[in-house]
Design a protein around this motif. Structure first.
Motif, PDB file in Angstrom:
ATOM      1  N   PRO A 175       0.837  -1.213   0.000  1.00  0.00           N
ATOM      2  CA  PRO A 175       0.000   0.000   0.000  1.00  0.00           C
ATOM      3  C   PRO A 175       0.866   1.255   0.000  1.00  0.00           C
ATOM      4  O   PRO A 175       1.945   1.303   0.595  1.00  0.00           O
ATOM      5  CB  PRO A 175      -0.801  -0.122   1.301  1.00  0.00           C
ATOM      6  CG  PRO A 175      -0.719  -1.571   1.673  1.00  0.00           C
ATOM      7  CD  PRO A 175       0.613  -2.045   1.183  1.00  0.00           C
ATOM      8  N   THR A 176       0.391   2.265  -0.690  1.00  0.00           N
ATOM      9  CA  THR A 176       1.064   3.561  -0.734  1.00  0.00           C
ATOM     10  C   THR A 176       0.059   4.654  -0.385  1.00  0.00           C
ATOM     11  O   THR A 176      -1.122   4.403  -0.197  1.00  0.00           O
ATOM     12  CB  THR A 176       1.640   3.839  -2.125  1.00  0.00           C
ATOM     13  OG1 THR A 176       0.547   3.956  -3.057  1.00  0.00           O
ATOM     14  CG2 THR A 176       2.563   2.711  -2.568  1.00  0.00           C
ATOM     15  N   ARG A 177       0.559   5.870  -0.324  1.00  0.00           N
ATOM     16  CA  ARG A 177      -0.351   6.994  -0.078  1.00  0.00           C
ATOM     17  C   ARG A 177      -1.342   7.164  -1.215  1.00  0.00           C
ATOM     18  O   ARG A 177      -2.449   7.642  -1.018  1.00  0.00           O
ATOM     19  CB  ARG A 177       0.459   8.273   0.116  1.00  0.00           C
ATOM     20  CG  ARG A 177       1.147   8.329   1.468  1.00  0.00           C
ATOM     21  CD  ARG A 177       1.990   9.581   1.635  1.00  0.00           C
ATOM     22  NE  ARG A 177       2.517   9.666   2.983  1.00  0.00           N
ATOM     23  CZ  ARG A 177       3.410  10.567   3.388  1.00  0.00           C
ATOM     24  NH1 ARG A 177       3.880  11.459   2.496  1.00  0.00           N
ATOM     25  NH2 ARG A 177       3.842  10.583   4.629  1.00  0.00           N
ATOM     26  N   GLN A 178      -0.931   6.735  -2.426  1.00  0.00           N
ATOM     27  CA  GLN A 178      -1.855   6.785  -3.548  1.00  0.00           C
ATOM     28  C   GLN A 178      -3.059   5.892  -3.283  1.00  0.00           C
ATOM     29  O   GLN A 178      -4.207   6.245  -3.574  1.00  0.00           O
ATOM     30  CB  GLN A 178      -1.151   6.350  -4.830  1.00  0.00           C
ATOM     31  CG  GLN A 178      -2.059   6.267  -6.042  1.00  0.00           C
ATOM     32  CD  GLN A 178      -1.376   5.685  -7.254  1.00  0.00           C
ATOM     33  OE1 GLN A 178      -0.182   5.889  -7.443  1.00  0.00           O
ATOM     34  NE2 GLN A 178      -2.108   4.949  -8.051  1.00  0.00           N
ATOM     35  N   THR A 179      -2.813   4.729  -2.691  1.00  0.00           N
ATOM     36  CA  THR A 179      -3.905   3.827  -2.321  1.00  0.00           C
ATOM     37  C   THR A 179      -4.831   4.514  -1.323  1.00  0.00           C
ATOM     38  O   THR A 179      -6.063   4.433  -1.435  1.00  0.00           O
ATOM     39  CB  THR A 179      -3.344   2.541  -1.694  1.00  0.00           C
ATOM     40  OG1 THR A 179      -2.276   2.038  -2.491  1.00  0.00           O
ATOM     41  CG2 THR A 179      -4.434   1.490  -1.563  1.00  0.00           C
ATOM     42  N   LEU A 180      -4.234   5.179  -0.372  1.00  0.00           N
ATOM     43  CA  LEU A 180      -5.020   5.885   0.643  1.00  0.00           C
ATOM     44  C   LEU A 180      -5.865   6.982   0.007  1.00  0.00           C
ATOM     45  O   LEU A 180      -7.028   7.185   0.376  1.00  0.00           O
ATOM     46  CB  LEU A 180      -4.068   6.467   1.689  1.00  0.00           C
ATOM     47  CG  LEU A 180      -4.692   7.001   2.988  1.00  0.00           C
ATOM     48  CD1 LEU A 180      -5.410   5.902   3.740  1.00  0.00           C
ATOM     49  CD2 LEU A 180      -3.616   7.625   3.869  1.00  0.00           C
TER      50      LEU A 180
END
Length: 738
Positions: free
Chosen positions: A293-298
């Motif tokens: 997971p990355t901040r893009q996922t968030l």
């Protein structure tokens, strides 16, 4: 539900759903402006018509400037009337709104500014009038003031109504934005995509691709926020494959590689719909298969969220700390869906409590909501909250932030409040902060600051120095534009200082003309209205002085004769009017019109200068440039100056010339005769001239004028008998008090 099928820039033969219970519940529930949706009562509309001397039918004013006892509405009343009419949204009320807007300058000697248009537009938005708000943006630059809409106003429209319009209409909407002089930004496209996915059905893939191509062709850079809005939107409709296709298409436009694990966000979204535990299990499953997971996922997961709890949950589940962009998504969604200043501010407090640093992008929508004006100024508690957020931002950011738009919103809110004692020092502090950060003021901000400083000044000299402080930018260029100068001049000449001080009723006209000189040197044309504004204020000042000095009974009405010996202020007002008259005559760049001469004549007669007022009338008469307002003014002048010889020169000539006097002119002539003690002559005019030989007939006011002056005097019974004989219908009128 209303349906709008109009040929606008959104394209022909397009049906728009304007307003429905769903819209009210979705975007405007639990707001401070819920009362805006109430329909205007008939008596409210009638009161607005009466305030602007408007006839019952919607038509232009025949006499835009009428001198007499009717009080012109002030700026606050006009803005309130305009926003009330906009809030109604009915066809007749919108027509009346345009009539009032056209009469704004003539009625109040005020300028149409960007703030005027913003108040009307905000009222449309808050009331849910989609098509009216859109047409207002599309035609703003053709309306009085020639103001172009701002990009933030287009954003506000899309946020409020975008989900209720077919996605195929958005390309046409973007053309309208460009045609208005605004350039769509990444934020514009992000807001548009978010709005499109708030609809019940997902947008067509072709429409989304079209907007993505338009953004690329406009030279806008690749933006993860746009990708998140689209993928999150399609994933919410269980169209994960389409979401990834859109991500791929958008990436190809910029030759970018697509993350093969990007669809994980869609899987997590569906799992979360079944409960938090299921979402946690799914996250562990994806992680075991190599998904990181990355901040893009968030960002994708929070694209439609309004809950701070969801930020906490996904941070914990994904083991990814939320960044400013993630918080911005949630706070922006909360503002759009709730329009609640309290909830927006609470979200900000939780953001700060998480150890995050405020940025201009994050706090701008919060401050804008706290400072928003609709029918009334923002609450002082909301202004205090906005200032608190600004203080946090100022101390947390480097040079160049906060942005000028944040200063403009704050200062506009400070200008609108009446509590200048508390907010004046804060406005000065804002000004110093702007200068220390080298934030260049736009003309709107400079105008707002100047007006606040003027209203907060204690003396005319202090007000003038306040103007000088803001009027120039550090590079020496003028900070005000043409509209700004007009607004400042209008405020400056109406300033009062102290409580019930007669001296303060006299405008500082010499300093006023120094501002006029600055306006001319800045390259902006000076028109005749600059003279009309100050002359009207001097006339009103003379009336105030004479009223305060008079010992006459109140029934003498709006005008008062000065006591024997005169007053100390009347001579100074007379000298000011004469001096401005000389300046006007020698100003080669200004060609006075009839309205300007009427204003000068009215100022002279209010100051007790019959000789000068009569000379102005004679000039108008000889040039045949007088109008109905001119006749009413000279009648007032003769009546209040006890000038029978002049009066009998004026009116017989007018009647003989064939000029069509209106009923106000005849009533002014009747009042003039009565004030001269010639009630019998007034009765002859009423009974034998009015309504004869093509002349206009009398109304209730005609009869009332004569009866009032005849009351309690010898011959009253005969006057009453003749009126009843000649005008039995008027005599029986219930509105005529006998």
């Amino acid at each position: 539900m209303y349906l709008w099928c109009a040929r606008t820039r959104l394209g022909p033969n397009v049906t728009h759903r304007l307003f429905s219970p769903a819209l009210a519940n979705h975007a405007f529930s639990n707001t401070r402006t819920g009362s805006l949706r109430k329909i205007l009562a008939a008596q409210d509309v009638a009161a607005i018509r009466a305030r602007y001397h408007l006839p019952q039918q919607q038509r232009e004013l025949a006499d835009p400037f009428i001198s007499g006892p009717s009080r012109s509405p002030n700026e606050k009343e006009v803005l309130n009337d305009l926003t009330l009419l906009a809030a109604s949204g009915r066809t007749g009320d919108l027509a009346l709104l345009h009539v009032v807007l056209e009469s704004f300058p003539a009625q109040c000697n005020l300028e149409i500014t960007a703030s005027t248009h913003a108040a009307i537009f905000d009222s449309f938005i808050a009331s849910g009038h989609s098509s009216a708000a859109l047409r207002w943006l599309e035609t703003m630059n053709t309306k009085p003031g020639k103001i172009s809409p701002s990009l933030s106003q287009w954003h506000a429209w899309i946020e409020a109504f975008g989900c209720f319009h077919q996605d195929t209409q958005f390309p046409f909407l973007f053309r309208s934005i460009a045609a208005s002089g605004c350039q769509p930004t990444l934020e514009t496209y992000s807001i548009a995509f978010t709005a499109m996915f708030r609809a019940k059905n997902p947008p067509k893939e072709s429409a989304v691709r079209k907007l993505l191509r338009d953004a690329h062709q406009a030279g806008l850079p690749y933006d993860e926020g746009i990708v998140s809005s689209i993928t999150k939107g399609y994933s919410a409709h269980r169209m994960v494959l389409v979401a990834e296709q859109m991500r791929t298409s958008y990436g190809k436009l910029y030759s970018r590689q697509v993350d093969p694990h990007a669809d994980a966000a869609g899987l997590l979204q569906r799992a979360h719909a079944q409960g938090k535990h299921r979402a946690t299990v799914e996250a562990e499953r994806l992680r075991s298969r190599g998904f990181t997971p990355t901040r893009q996922t968030l960002h994708v997961l929070l694209a439609e969220s309004v809950s701070i709890d969801e930020i906490r949950f996904w941070e914990s589940t994904l083991r990814v700390r939320a960044d400013v962009h993630a918080w911005h998504l949630v706070i922006q969604n909360r503002i759009q869906q709730t329009r609640s200043p309290d909830r927006a501010f609470q979200a900000y407090k939780e953001y700060i409590g998480s150890g995050m640093t405020p940025t201009s992008k994050l706090v701008d929508p919060i401050i804008r909501l706290l400072c928003m004006k609709t029918l009334r100024p923002p609450k002082e508690s909301d202004i205090d909250r906005a200032l608190l957020i600004y203080t946090d931002l100022f101390h947390a950011t480097e040079s160049g932030e906060p942005h000028a738009i944040i200063y403009n919103n704050l200062i506009s809110a400070l200008v609108s409040t009446q509590n200048t004692r508390e907010y004046f020092p804060k406005a000065l502090s804002l000004l110093e902060d702007m200068q220390s950060r080298n934030v260049e003021m736009d003309s709107m901000t400079a105008t707002s600051i100047t007006i606040l400083l003027l209203r907060s000044s204690r003396t005319p000299t202090e007000a003038f120095h306040a103007y000088k402080r803001v009027s120039k930018r550090p590079d020496g260029k003028p900070a005000l534009d043409a509209m700004g100068y007009a607004a400042v001049l209008n405020i400056f000449c109406k300033l009062t200082f102290g409580k019930d001080s007669i001296h303060t009723a006299i405008p500082a006209w010499e300093q006023y003309f120094e501002i006029v000189r600055d306006m001319r040197e800045a390259g902006f044309p000076v028109n005749v209205k600059v003279y009309s504004i100050i002359l009207q204020q001097l006339g009103l000042a003379a009336t105030k002085v004479r009223k305060s000095q008079s010992r006459a009974p109140q029934q003498e009405g709006y005008y008062y004769k000065p006591p024997s010996g005169g007053g100390a202020d009347i001579p100074s007002i007379q000298r000011a009017i004469r001096r401005i008259h000389q300046i006007l005559l020698t100003d080669a760049a200004v060609q006075p019109d009839t309205i300007a001469w009427n204003t000068l004549m009215d100022a002279y007669q209010r100051a007790g200068c019959l000789r000068e007022a009569y000379r102005v009338w004679e000039s108008l008469w000889l040039s045949r440039s007088f109008d109905n307002a001119s006749i009413s003014i000279i009648a007032d002048a003769c009546g209040h100056a006890d000038a029978h010889a002049e009066a009998v020169q004026v009116f017989p000539r007018i009647v003989k010339s064939g000029f069509e006097m209106n009923v106000r002119n005849w009533n002014a002539w009747l009042e003039c005769l009565c004030r001269l003690g010639r009630v019998k002559e007034a009765v002859e005019v009423l009974c034998n001239e009015m309504g004869q030989n093509g002349n206009v007939g009398p109304n209730e006011d005609s009869v009332r004028v004569v009866l009032d002056f005849a009351y309690g005097k010898p011959g009253e019974a005969e006057v009453r008998r003749r009126i009843e004989h000649h005008y039995p219908e008027l005599w029986k009128s219930p509105g005529l008090l006998r």
